[in-house]
Enzyme design. Structure first.
Site, mmCIF file in Angstrom:
data_model
loop_
_atom_site.group_PDB
_atom_site.id
_atom_site.type_symbol
_atom_site.label_atom_id
_atom_site.label_comp_id
_atom_site.label_asym_id
_atom_site.label_seq_id
_atom_site.Cartn_x
_atom_site.Cartn_y
_atom_site.Cartn_z
ATOM 1 N N ASP A 1 -11.143 -1.176 -23.756
ATOM 2 C CA ASP A 1 -11.232 -1.220 -22.127
ATOM 3 C C ASP A 1 -10.820 0.125 -21.578
ATOM 4 O O ASP A 1 -10.374 1.057 -22.195
ATOM 5 C CB ASP A 1 -9.760 -1.796 -21.863
ATOM 6 C CG ASP A 1 -10.011 -3.426 -21.940
ATOM 7 O OD1 ASP A 1 -10.939 -3.705 -22.055
ATOM 8 O OD2 ASP A 1 -8.723 -3.914 -21.697
ATOM 9 N N GLU B 1 3.261 -6.143 8.622
ATOM 10 C CA GLU B 1 3.759 -4.596 8.505
ATOM 11 C C GLU B 1 4.565 -4.365 7.221
ATOM 12 O O GLU B 1 4.849 -3.311 6.891
ATOM 13 C CB GLU B 1 4.389 -4.025 9.671
ATOM 14 C CG GLU B 1 3.452 -3.912 10.725
ATOM 15 C CD GLU B 1 2.157 -3.297 10.691
ATOM 16 O OE1 GLU B 1 2.122 -2.168 9.969
ATOM 17 O OE2 GLU B 1 0.806 -3.917 10.979
ATOM 18 N N ARG C 1 -3.515 -10.452 -19.444
ATOM 19 C CA ARG C 1 -4.226 -10.449 -20.556
ATOM 20 C C ARG C 1 -4.160 -9.513 -21.626
ATOM 21 O O ARG C 1 -4.464 -9.690 -22.762
ATOM 22 C CB ARG C 1 -5.835 -9.749 -19.965
ATOM 23 C CG ARG C 1 -5.818 -8.557 -19.453
ATOM 24 C CD ARG C 1 -7.014 -8.232 -18.608
ATOM 25 N NE ARG C 1 -7.987 -7.868 -19.646
ATOM 26 C CZ ARG C 1 -8.469 -6.946 -20.347
ATOM 27 N NH1 ARG C 1 -7.427 -6.040 -20.310
ATOM 28 N NH2 ARG C 1 -9.279 -6.812 -20.961
ATOM 29 N N PRO D 1 0.842 -1.171 -0.134
ATOM 30 C CA PRO D 1 -0.130 -0.039 -0.051
ATOM 31 C C PRO D 1 0.807 1.079 -0.112
ATOM 32 O O PRO D 1 0.138 2.484 -0.276
ATOM 33 C CB PRO D 1 -0.834 -0.203 1.242
ATOM 34 C CG PRO D 1 -0.116 -0.997 2.098
ATOM 35 C CD PRO D 1 0.676 -1.994 1.266
HETATM 36 N N1 ADE Z 1 -0.719 -5.035 0.256
HETATM 37 C C1 ADE Z 1 -1.376 -4.539 1.247
HETATM 38 N N2 ADE Z 1 -2.392 -3.670 0.647
HETATM 39 C C2 ADE Z 1 -1.934 -3.539 -0.560
HETATM 40 C C3 ADE Z 1 -2.310 -2.632 -1.497
HETATM 41 N N3 ADE Z 1 -3.227 -1.798 -1.422
HETATM 42 N N4 ADE Z 1 -1.656 -2.526 -3.006
HETATM 43 C C4 ADE Z 1 -0.762 -3.527 -2.884
HETATM 44 N N5 ADE Z 1 -0.225 -4.349 -2.046
HETATM 45 C C5 ADE Z 1 -0.874 -4.339 -0.710
#
Ligand code: ADE
Length: 332
Positions: free
Chosen positions: A177, A120, A162, A93
């Site tokens: 797309d 984490e 894809r 994230p």
């Molecule tokens: N791992 C945990 N959350 C994630 C996300 N939003 N994007 C990529 N990997 C992740």
């Protein structure tokens, strides 16, 4: 293209044996290898995590098993003829947003290694050290936090695979797309319809039955513009004004634009005109059937106690469910 995935949950990657990706593998277009990180642990508990320096909640994945895994996977791939270094993808994230543009870029690469973090995240020195020998991309699939990188890996692999030549049944499928380059570049794809033309009194927009290709293309672009204004005004801001013709500008300026698509997809208004096809709550889904989002309460609580579900397993390769859908779906 070769794809290696390193994870503590190899079984999480079983969808890579199904449908589009499964078929691409069977046809030799994609070579997927899934590895259990615990294979590269050295202690009796097969420990992959530890407490964070500096304090704080949660656990951090230890660098040693990760580095051993990456070294082994890289060496194994090189031994079977990959000369260029792989690109290491770390879904997190905290990464850069993954977009269709990234998918188009990654599909041109011969070899990707995905490092699925849990807890984490992975000790930062792993990515730092890997950068000395290979390109490293830390990618986020959205502004939310998943339990680990496995689902993000599935998302990225599917978006990339894809695009491989020969993977989609109909090569034109990617042209319209959302986000694809071309006429619809930067726009959300509008509604789509199939037979019957009249379903329960809900009719398909007449233009789509007209055979007038120019009018159909124009209608589709109008729908895409309207949908994008309604759902993704941020994308409208990024449109290149030089790419907008007079009609585009009129559609964007139309007062009705802000009101669409309907917030009530089930409303009995003209379903063809401006409905929200993505909101069809019933299409092929049975939300309660198989899902049990709370069913894995122990998954991350005691990583050392997790069984080893199959080191270096190859989910689906020859063993999974028949990847050929029987309902004639085109795997779009
Ligand atoms: N791992 C945990 N959350 C994630 C996300 N939003 N994007 C990529 N990997 C992740």
């Amino acid at each position: 293209m070769r794809i290696d995935v390193v994870t503590i949950f190899p079984e999480y990657l079983t969808p890579l044996g199904v449908s589009l990706i499964g078929k691409a593998r069977q046809r030799g277009l994609l070579d997927v290898h899934v590895h259990d990180l615990r294979r590269w642990t050295t202690d009796v508990h097969r420990t992959v995590d530890d407490t964070p320096y500096g304090g704080g909640p949660g656990m951090v994945m230890k660098p040693e098993p990760w580095w051993a895994a990456l070294a082994a996977v890289t060496e194994a791939g090189s031994a079977v003829g990959r000369v260029a270094p792989p690109t290491l993808v770390i879904p997190t994230p905290s990464g850069r947003p993954f977009t269709q543009r990234d998918a188009q870029r990654l599909v041109a690469l011969p070899w990707l290694i995905f490092a699925c973090g849990r807890y984490e995240g992975i000790d930062a020195r792993v990515a730092e050290r890997a950068r000395g020998t290979m390109p490293v991309e830390e990618l986020s699939i959205g502004d939310y936090v998943l339990a680990g990188g496995e689902v993000a890996t599935l998302v990225i692999v599917e978006a990339v695979a894809r695009l491989l030549p020969g993977v989609l049944g109909n090569a034109d499928s990617v042209v319209d797309d959302s986000f694809a380059p071309g006429a619809m570049s930067g726009l959300l794809e509008g509604p789509v319809y199939t037979k019957p033309a009249d379903w329960d009194g809900r009719t398909v927009p007449p233009v789509l039955l007209s055979g007038n290709h120019a009018a159909i293309a124009r209608w589709r672009r109008d729908q895409a513009l309207r949908r994008t204004v309604a759902l993704r005004p941020d994308l409208v801001q990024r449109l290149d004004p030089a790419e907008l013709d007079r009609r585009d500008q009129d559609v964007l300026a139309a007062p009705s634009v802000g009101a669409e698509p309907s917030s009530d997809p089930g409303a009995d208004s003209d379903p063809g005109a401006d409905s929200d096809p993505g909101a069809d709550p019933g299409a092929d889904s049975d939300p309660g059937a198989d899902s049990d989002p709370g069913a894995d309460p122990g998954a991350d609580s005691d990583p050392g106690a997790d069984s080893d579900p199959g080191a270096d397993s190859d989910p689906g390769a020859g063993s999974g469910p028949d990847p050929s859908p029987s309902r004639g779906d085109q795997d779009r």
